[in-house]
Design an enzyme around this catalytic site. Structure first.
Site, mmCIF file in Angstrom:
data_model
loop_
_atom_site.group_PDB
_atom_site.id
_atom_site.type_symbol
_atom_site.label_atom_id
_atom_site.label_comp_id
_atom_site.label_asym_id
_atom_site.label_seq_id
_atom_site.Cartn_x
_atom_site.Cartn_y
_atom_site.Cartn_z
ATOM 1 N N GLU A 255 0.832 -1.215 0.000
ATOM 2 C CA GLU A 255 0.000 0.000 0.000
ATOM 3 C C GLU A 255 0.858 1.253 0.000
ATOM 4 O O GLU A 255 0.537 2.239 -0.674
ATOM 5 C CB GLU A 255 -0.955 0.015 1.205
ATOM 6 C CG GLU A 255 -1.981 -1.118 1.232
ATOM 7 C CD GLU A 255 -3.071 -0.992 0.169
ATOM 8 O OE1 GLU A 255 -3.104 0.001 -0.570
ATOM 9 O OE2 GLU A 255 -3.893 -1.929 0.084
ATOM 10 N N ARG B 63 0.390 3.655 -3.269
ATOM 11 C CA ARG B 63 -0.272 4.947 -3.040
ATOM 12 C C ARG B 63 0.737 6.072 -2.859
ATOM 13 O O ARG B 63 0.653 7.102 -3.519
ATOM 14 C CB ARG B 63 -1.192 4.860 -1.825
ATOM 15 C CG ARG B 63 -2.245 3.776 -1.996
ATOM 16 C CD ARG B 63 -3.376 3.905 -1.011
ATOM 17 N NE ARG B 63 -4.058 2.635 -0.859
ATOM 18 C CZ ARG B 63 -5.319 2.503 -0.464
ATOM 19 N NH1 ARG B 63 -6.037 3.549 -0.175
ATOM 20 N NH2 ARG B 63 -5.869 1.307 -0.338
ATOM 21 N N ASP C 219 -4.322 -10.195 -8.502
ATOM 22 C CA ASP C 219 -4.590 -9.172 -9.529
ATOM 23 C C ASP C 219 -3.429 -8.369 -10.116
ATOM 24 O O ASP C 219 -3.015 -8.563 -11.254
ATOM 25 C CB ASP C 219 -5.704 -8.221 -9.052
ATOM 26 C CG ASP C 219 -5.511 -7.653 -7.634
ATOM 27 O OD1 ASP C 219 -4.446 -7.865 -7.054
ATOM 28 O OD2 ASP C 219 -6.425 -6.981 -7.116
ATOM 29 N N GLU D 289 -12.212 -0.448 -10.397
ATOM 30 C CA GLU D 289 -11.810 -1.404 -11.447
ATOM 31 C C GLU D 289 -12.732 -1.433 -12.665
ATOM 32 O O GLU D 289 -12.264 -1.636 -13.798
ATOM 33 C CB GLU D 289 -11.680 -2.822 -10.863
ATOM 34 C CG GLU D 289 -10.517 -3.003 -9.903
ATOM 35 C CD GLU D 289 -10.770 -2.417 -8.505
ATOM 36 O OE1 GLU D 289 -11.948 -2.164 -8.168
ATOM 37 O OE2 GLU D 289 -9.791 -2.202 -7.765
#
Ligand code: DMJ
Length: 455
Positions: free
Chosen positions: A84, A88, A217, A351
């Site tokens: 993360e 980000r 993913d 998404e």
């Protein structure tokens, strides 16, 4: 335009009620810190920087920049998610730097990048998922089986780390991610598939659970994007992507009785006929890769991308709010709907609109803009509250309860992809930029990307 107004509204409310916290709680009008970023603060600021800039919200961009200059503190202690923080913060800072040339973003990205390096001190060099940014101590998530690391986490560092090496002149970042690739190439893949859990100690798979949704993913996404970002020189990444997609298609892609194409999950050979909202990015990914596929496969991949995007649209279309659930299933007569109460929520995820954006750029079929506009209307109707945007707990009721959380990826991704869907193709052209998995644009290196492929 409307989407710019939505971004301003989301930002203004964050600024008013939560500046310096990680996210806005739009119902209670306060800030949320959470436990994903260690002691880091301002996740929404850093995630929003490039979107504000791209939308030409000049004043708001300056407010965000000022916060980074004056208040963004990297000398913190606390348990942070390596993944993360990378997607980000590092991604957000790098994109802001590349778009504006402002040194502050570059120096903060490099400083933070250094702090992540101790996570790679494992017997294999596969990083652990959690790191204390102060002490450098790292460990695996308590919930991940047998101390394993997660494919979508350690497999989603490549784009940012190559840029860190490029900008710093220090090859260490590139070396770390190239080593991850080496480990992955060494380990045997069941049926050519990549399971979600790998031991950072032995370099072997810990479980045979495969998913193009959560836990898997963005690993796949970063393979094709690594190749594109290297100006198509990193042929190893391209081969890994092509092979992985072929295996996924062979074992996981299914058609429902009603004719909807979906990507199931795989548990040691047994299929779970479920698709997560997260897996809906794959329509866009396959679209992005399609034009670079072998000649005889190109149209096939365009069609596959369109079919998956259509299925994800159906998951929105079949709900009362016209927003999609966290997961939808294809079993016992169900098609593209959630069957469990616990899977009915929508937390402002990007998404599906991400895939609309890529499909629009690939085909210019106006239906993708129509579908995007349906999402804009649904967000306005069901997620906009007095002081920002909130997720909802049940997409199948027109009077949903709000979850009181304005996720930072709503500003970084959902609104950015919606905006780009209605822009000309030369705004952040896909010939010049790749988007990291948090939608932060990173430049394609058209000259000599020193760090990328030489090792
Ligand atoms: C984002 O942080 C990224 O898109 C990540 O790859 C997956 N989860 C969220 C959005 O849903």
């Amino acid at each position: 335009m409307k989407i710019k107004e939505m971004m301003k509204f989301a930002w203004d409310n964050y600024k008013q009620y939560a500046l310096g916290k990680n996210e806005l709680r739009p119902l209670t009008k306060n800030g949320h810190i959470g436990n994903m970023f260690g002691g880091l603060r301002g996740a929404t600021v850093v995630d929003a920087l490039d979107t504000l800039y791209i939308m030409e919200l000049e004043e708001e961009f300056q407010e965000a920049k000022k916060w980074v200059e004056k208040s963004f503190d990297l000398n913190v202690n606390g348990e942070a998610s390596l993944f993360e923080v990378n997607i980000r913060y590092i991604g957000g800072l790098l994109a802001a730097y590349y778009l504006t040339g402002e040194e502050v973003f570059k120096s903060k990205a490099l400083e933070l990048g250094e702090k992540l390096l101790p996570a790679f001190n494992t017997p294999t060099g596969i990083p652990r998922g959690v790191i204390n940014l102060g002490s450098g101590m790292s460990w695996s998530w308590g919930w991940a089986s047998a101390g394993s690391s997660i494919l979508a986490e350690f497999g989603t560092l490549h784009l940012e780390f190559l840029h860190l090496s490029e900008l710093s002149g220090n090859p260490v970042f590139a070396e770390k991610v190239m080593n991850i690739r080496k480990v992955l190439n060494r380990v045997e893949k069941p049926q050519g598939l990549y399971p979600n859990f790998l031991s950072p100690v032995t370099g072997n798979w810990v479980q045979h659970h495969v998913s193009i949704g959560g836990l898997g993913d963005s690993f796949y996404e970063y393979l094709i994007k690594s190749w594109l970002m290297s100006d198509k020189k990193d042929s190893e990444a391209k081969k890994m992507y092509d092979d992985a997609l072929e295996a996924i298609e062979k074992h996981l892609v299914k058609k429902s009785a009603g004719g909807l194409t979906y990507i199931a999950e795989w548990r040691g050979g047994i299929l779970d006929h479920k698709m997560g909202h997260l897996a809906c990015f794959s329509g866009g990914m396959i679209a992005l890769g399609a034009e670079h596929a072998r000649e005889e496969r190109k149209q096939h991949y365009v069609d596959l991308a369109a079919e998956i995007t259509n299925t994800c649209h159906e998951s929105y279309e079949r709900s009362d709010t016209k927003l999609g659930p966290e997961a939808f299933r294809f079993d016992a007569g169900t098609e593209a709907m959630a069957t469990r109460l616990s899977e009915r929520y929508y937390i402002l995820r990007p998404e599906v609109v991400e895939s609309y954006m890529y499909m629009w750029r690939l085909t210019h079929d106006p239906k993708y803009r129509q579908w995007g506009w349906e999402v804009v209307k649904a967000l306005e109707k069901h997620c906009r509250v007095e002081a920002g945007f909130s997720g909802i707990r049940d997409v199948y009721t027109t009077t949903p309860t709000h979850d009181n959380m304005q996720q930072s990826f709503f500003l970084a991704e959902t609104l950015k992809y919606l905006y780009l869907l209605f822009c000309e193709d030369d705004v952040l052209s896909l010939d010049d930029w790749v988007f990291n998995t948090e939608a932060h644009p990173l430049p394609i290196n058209h000259t000599d990307f020193k760090a990328s492929v030489q090792q």
